[in-house]
Structure formats: structure tokens, C-alpha cells
Design a protein around this motif. Sequence first.
Motif, short mmCIF file in Angstrom:
data_model
loop_
_atom_site.label_atom_id
_atom_site.label_comp_id
_atom_site.label_asym_id
_atom_site.label_seq_id
_atom_site.Cartn_x
_atom_site.Cartn_y
_atom_site.Cartn_z
N PRO A 46 39.53 31.39 41.15
CA PRO A 46 40.66 30.56 40.72
C PRO A 46 41.36 29.88 41.89
O PRO A 46 41.92 28.79 41.75
CB PRO A 46 41.59 31.55 40.02
CG PRO A 46 41.26 32.88 40.64
CD PRO A 46 39.79 32.83 40.94
N VAL A 47 41.33 30.52 43.05
CA VAL A 47 41.89 29.96 44.28
C VAL A 47 40.97 30.36 45.42
O VAL A 47 40.29 31.38 45.36
CB VAL A 47 43.33 30.43 44.58
CG1 VAL A 47 44.31 29.92 43.55
CG2 VAL A 47 43.39 31.96 44.65
N GLY B 255 50.71 33.80 45.26
CA GLY B 255 49.92 32.88 44.47
C GLY B 255 48.44 33.06 44.67
O GLY B 255 47.64 32.45 43.95
N TYR B 256 48.05 33.87 45.64
CA TYR B 256 46.65 34.21 45.87
C TYR B 256 46.30 35.57 45.27
O TYR B 256 45.39 35.69 44.46
CB TYR B 256 46.34 34.20 47.36
CG TYR B 256 44.89 34.53 47.69
CD1 TYR B 256 43.93 33.52 47.80
CD2 TYR B 256 44.47 35.85 47.88
CE1 TYR B 256 42.60 33.82 48.08
CE2 TYR B 256 43.14 36.15 48.17
CZ TYR B 256 42.22 35.13 48.27
OH TYR B 256 40.91 35.43 48.54
N SER B 257 47.03 36.59 45.66
CA SER B 257 46.67 37.96 45.27
C SER B 257 46.72 38.18 43.77
O SER B 257 45.84 38.85 43.19
CB SER B 257 47.58 38.97 45.98
OG SER B 257 48.94 38.71 45.67
N GLY B 258 47.71 37.63 43.08
CA GLY B 258 47.83 37.81 41.64
C GLY B 258 46.64 37.22 40.88
O GLY B 258 45.95 37.95 40.15
N PRO B 259 46.38 35.92 41.04
CA PRO B 259 45.23 35.32 40.33
C PRO B 259 43.89 35.93 40.73
O PRO B 259 43.01 36.09 39.88
CB PRO B 259 45.31 33.84 40.75
CG PRO B 259 46.75 33.62 41.08
CD PRO B 259 47.22 34.90 41.69
N ILE B 260 43.72 36.28 41.99
CA ILE B 260 42.44 36.85 42.43
C ILE B 260 42.22 38.23 41.82
O ILE B 260 41.11 38.57 41.38
CB ILE B 260 42.37 36.91 43.97
CG1 ILE B 260 42.08 35.52 44.53
CG2 ILE B 260 41.30 37.88 44.42
CD1 ILE B 260 40.70 34.99 44.24
N SER B 261 43.25 39.06 41.78
CA SER B 261 43.12 40.38 41.18
C SER B 261 42.75 40.27 39.69
O SER B 261 41.88 41.00 39.20
CB SER B 261 44.42 41.16 41.35
OG SER B 261 44.31 42.45 40.79
N THR B 262 43.42 39.36 38.99
CA THR B 262 43.10 39.14 37.58
C THR B 262 41.67 38.64 37.42
O THR B 262 40.95 39.06 36.51
CB THR B 262 44.07 38.10 36.97
OG1 THR B 262 45.40 38.62 37.06
CG2 THR B 262 43.74 37.81 35.52
N PHE B 263 41.25 37.76 38.32
CA PHE B 263 39.88 37.23 38.30
C PHE B 263 38.86 38.36 38.43
O PHE B 263 37.86 38.41 37.67
CB PHE B 263 39.72 36.22 39.43
CG PHE B 263 38.30 35.90 39.80
CD1 PHE B 263 37.50 35.12 38.98
CD2 PHE B 263 37.76 36.36 41.00
CE1 PHE B 263 36.19 34.82 39.33
CE2 PHE B 263 36.45 36.06 41.36
CZ PHE B 263 35.67 35.29 40.51
N GLU C 131 38.75 40.41 35.16
CA GLU C 131 38.06 39.71 34.09
C GLU C 131 36.56 39.61 34.36
O GLU C 131 35.74 39.75 33.43
CB GLU C 131 38.66 38.31 33.92
CG GLU C 131 40.11 38.34 33.41
CD GLU C 131 40.75 36.97 33.39
OE1 GLU C 131 40.16 36.02 33.98
OE2 GLU C 131 41.83 36.83 32.78
#
Length: 249
Positions: A72-73, A83-91, A94
Motif C-alpha cells: 500500500p505504501v 502512515g507507513y507502519s499502520g497500513p503495512i501491518s494491515t497489509f 490481510e
Amino acid sequence: MKIEPANGKTLLFGVGLGPGDPDYMTVRARDIIVTADRLVHFCKRGRRGNARVTADAIVAPDAAREIELAFPVTIEVPVEDEGYSGPISTFYDESAALLAAEMEAGRTIAVLCDGDPFFYGSFMHLWRRLAHRFPTEVVPGVTGMAGAWTRAQAPITWGDDIMTVLPGTLPEAELARRLADTDAAVIMKLGRNLPKVRRALEAAGLIDRAIYVERATMAEQVVARLGDKGDDEAPYFSMVLVPGEGRRL
């Protein structure tokens, strides 16, 4: 790590494909990517991942087998930013759920990895989420740094030299301190950090030994003395080598 399942069937493979030249793949890696039910690769949105491009020498694209995991990023957001760690962890959560569903259906998964899966590899985040649940095998690969020092014709350690691997994301003072305290070094994760890395090498008195290597073993490979590099552009597949100068017989 290799877990032997009762039925003898490993489901999850983390496959190291080496630094980019398909000739550096192991026989084991080739066997797995030919036979796995699903080929998984990480990539930037809109691009094929480098590991999947490397595998093209062995297996042609096949939509029925492919699973693309698009980050995602990437480098547009600093790693330390929320804004990096949150989306990457979710990625990763999933992605792990997606692969788990495939394996629960009995399909084998080969995650294609640049270099070695356990050396700064994205696969490790899937391994942490899945290896305790599914029979897993990790296939080692030639690391990017080994490809880099080989193509640069730069023996990295002599005698009892100590080598330190450093991420360019470290603070400048910490980089300089660690560089001054080692015999040889590999600095990875350059990108926007290259100017800082230059200054740290200068502070440690090592700039004259520093070698810049970009896309080692690939068609677009670049090898140059860092002091001769006239810009601060550094793509993802780049690093700086500082060869040791220890005991030579």
C-alpha cells in the motif's frame, strides 16, 4: 525453518531467488517454483515484483497460479511515520489471511523472495504469521550484498575482519559511530538516505573505500566509487560496500 508434516506435504515455501541474475538461483528454488500451486510475489502498485521477473527465466506468467501482493505504501512514506507502519501491518495481516485460505484448501504456496528470505525480507512478516500454522520450508538464496561485492570484485573481509551490516535509515551520528567501529561494512536501504550515508562515511574516514553498487547482477547494474558518484539518486536495489583491509597472506 522446515516443519515436517505428518502427510509429508509442505504448504508454505519462502523461496530465495538471489540478487537478480536467474543463474544464481538454487536447484531447490527452481524445483519449487516449477511445481508450486501458487506463485506469490510482493510488488509496488502497478509493477511486477523483481523476484517475479527473476523467475520468468524458469516459469512463464500464468494468471491461474499468480498471487500479487502490492504494497500500500513504499518509499514515499518514511518507515518511522505512522502512515507507513499502520497500513503495512494491515497489509501483512490481510496477505497472510489470503494465503492461509489457499493452504487450507490444500494448495502449496511459493513466496518468491529477492536475495535470501530471512535477510531484510518481506517474507519474514508472513512467516511470523503463518509458519506456526502451516508446514513451512524456507529456501536460502544468494544475498544481494554477496552479489554486489562479487560483481564489484571487492573481497569484503580478510583474516579476522569484522563486518557490520547497517541500514541507511539509522541516524547520521549512529551510522558514523558504527562505521568507525568496524573493519568492513555494507550499508543498505539507501534511497533518500544516501546524502546522510555519505556524510557518515566522511566522518568515519571511509569515503575513499566506499563502493556504490546498484542493481547488482541485473542488466542495469552500476558499480562505482561512491566518491565518483555525482548525484544522490539511489533506487531500492542499491547499497554501499566498505571492504575490509585486514590480514592478507
